[in-house]
Design an enzyme around this catalytic site. Structure first.
Site, PDB file in Angstrom:
ATOM      1  N   GLU A  41       0.924  -1.329   0.004  1.00 54.76           N
ATOM      2  CA  GLU A  41      -0.150   0.082   0.050  1.00 54.76           C
ATOM      3  C   GLU A  41       0.776   1.301  -0.078  1.00 54.76           C
ATOM      4  O   GLU A  41       1.638   1.457   0.780  1.00 54.76           O
ATOM      5  CB  GLU A  41      -0.909  -0.152   1.063  1.00 54.76           C
ATOM      6  CG  GLU A  41      -1.949   1.153   1.298  1.00 54.76           C
ATOM      7  CD  GLU A  41      -3.052   0.988   2.193  1.00 54.76           C
ATOM      8  OE1 GLU A  41      -3.413   2.003   2.377  1.00 54.76           O
ATOM      9  OE2 GLU A  41      -3.132   0.013   3.024  1.00 54.76           O
ATOM     10  N   LYS A  76      -8.549  -1.029   1.064  1.00 55.02           N
ATOM     11  CA  LYS A  76      -9.701  -1.516   2.095  1.00 55.02           C
ATOM     12  C   LYS A  76     -10.423  -2.433   1.306  1.00 55.02           C
ATOM     13  O   LYS A  76     -10.998  -2.361   0.429  1.00 55.02           O
ATOM     14  CB  LYS A  76     -10.300  -0.254   2.428  1.00 55.02           C
ATOM     15  CG  LYS A  76     -10.583  -0.073   3.616  1.00 55.02           C
ATOM     16  CD  LYS A  76      -9.706  -0.232   4.785  1.00 55.02           C
ATOM     17  CE  LYS A  76      -9.816   0.159   5.989  1.00 55.02           C
ATOM     18  NZ  LYS A  76      -8.896  -0.878   6.914  1.00 55.02           N
TER      19      LYS A  76
END
Length: 402
Positions: free
Chosen positions: A214, A230
């Site tokens: 990420e 997410k």
């Protein structure tokens, strides 16, 4: 107090691998020139002290987006860039949030930076015996039971029901004793599939390894980008279909995207913020994950301290509203986040690329520490959240065990 050390030669240390986010072309050529470390207990402005240290060592960070030469001369060396780590606790301080529980790895500073130069020829390091050095990993001990984790999920749902928050990311910790040399185990973690920022960084009596996919923030060529992740499912056809069709995951994801848009918009040096991609599906170590791309042009002087204050700790591992989510995290998580849920990566002349330290472990000479969790919304099922955290931790534990 703040510690700064010049002329640090790490070239004789056992090789741990490339620092997270470092240019691949520089493999085996890095030599550490200077080190900075800061702890939240120092009582100074860590972001400003970091910026001063980097500027003093040939890496000005008051206008990151500008075009500069690739290498900076300093003495007899050529500056390649700097490895940079910022803990979740430091990010919380920068955001004005309530500090959580103490870190279980107190040996690790809250901010750590190493300025690297280049050797003029690649080092001839023998890595062939690393995997042969003894390393025994003991049994994992969690800091909360599955029932306690599920109870924390219910507590977040109650807070959402009261209107205190919209979403909160809950993180659990576990540790295991070890004996021997962890270098090979750390390199295995850094080499997990999908580890965009895979790498290892170490200091006096500690090391961290990340398999993070990420992007917390990247600044390059006049553009600032964050890529929040997410939503997680097994990397199967059914898992992909379930992820794409989950109203809960999509709602949680969009709330975090909105938070990241607001974080970027807080910066005076950015233009209009736009979502370039929403809910794209990527694979990491046998799991599907939903990722979006949020970007803005750099229109003014973008400083590293301002950037860290705006984006740390990352929205995808805190929640929304961020300050209220940090209060819930401090109330509910029994163990500090340590090296997890912070930032780690690379700062080069004119660019910055920092990962969010998810899928990240630390060693302190006696124990290995890992963290895993997930975002909680009003629709979260406690048992499913416990299972999701276990699924995220499983590839890390398997890599450490070898």
């Amino acid at each position: 107090m703040v510690h700064e050390t010049d002329a640090v030669d790490h070239s004789a240390e056992p090789p741990l691998g490339r620092p997270p986010g470092a240019p691949a072309a520089c493999q085996a050529r890095h030599v550490a020139l200077s080190v900075f470390q800061w702890r939240a207990s120092d009582g100074q402005d860590g972001a400003e002290r970091l910026a001063e240290f980097l500027a003093d060592n040939g890496l000005p960070v008051r206008n990151i987006g500008r075009s500069v030469s690739r290498f900076h001369p300093i003495g007899d060396s050529r500056i390649c860039g700097a490895a940079l780590y910022v803990s979740a606790a430091a990010g919380c301080v920068m955001a004005g949030g309530k500090p959580g529980a103490p870190s279980p790895v107190p040996a690790v500073p809250d901010i750590y930076a190493v300025v690297y130069g280049h050797r003029y020829a690649p080092a001839h390091e023998n890595l062939s015996d690393i995997g042969k050095r003894p390393f025994d990993l003991g049994r994992w001990t969690p800091s909360w039971t599955p029932d306690e984790h599920a109870g924390a999920v219910e507590a977040v749902r109650d807070a959402i029901g009261r209107g205190d928050v919209y979403v909160v990311n809950l993180v659990g910790h576990a540790s295991a004793a070890y004996r021997g040399d962890p270098a090979a185990a750390l390199r295995r973690v850094a080499g997990l599939p999908g580890a965009k920022y895979g790498g290892v960084l170490g200091g006096d009596g500690w090391a961290l390894a990340t398999a993070s996919p990420e992007t917390l923030v990247e600044v390059r060529d006049g553009l600032i980008v964050t890529r929040p992740i997410k939503g997680t499912r097994p990397a199967t056809g059914a898992g992909r279909t379930d992820l794409l069709g989950s109203a809960k995951e999509r709602a949680e994801h969009i709330m975090i995207v909105d938070l990241e848009r607001n974080d970027l918009a807080r910066l005076d040096a950015t233009g209009p913020v736009r979502v370039e991609e929403l809910f794209g599906v990527r694979e990491w170590a046998g799991l599907w994950q939903a990722e979006s791309v949020v970007a803005a042009p750099v229109t003014g002087d973008l400083s590293l301290p301002d950037l860290l204050r705006a984006l740390c700790p990352g929205g995808s591992v805190t929640g929304a509203p961020k300050r209220a989510a940090l209060e819930e995290i401090a109330r509910l998580e029994p163990v500090g986040r340590g090296v997890s849920m912070g930032a780690v990566g690379w700062l080069g002349p004119g660019h910055l690329d920092l990962a969010l330290t998810i899928r990240t472990v630390a060693v302190d000479g006696q124990r290995v520490h890992s963290w895993a969790g997930g975002g909680i919304t009003i629709d979260s099922d406690p048992a499913e959240e416990v299972a999701e955290a276990a699924a995220k931790a499983a590839p890390i534990r398997a890599a450490l065990a070898g």
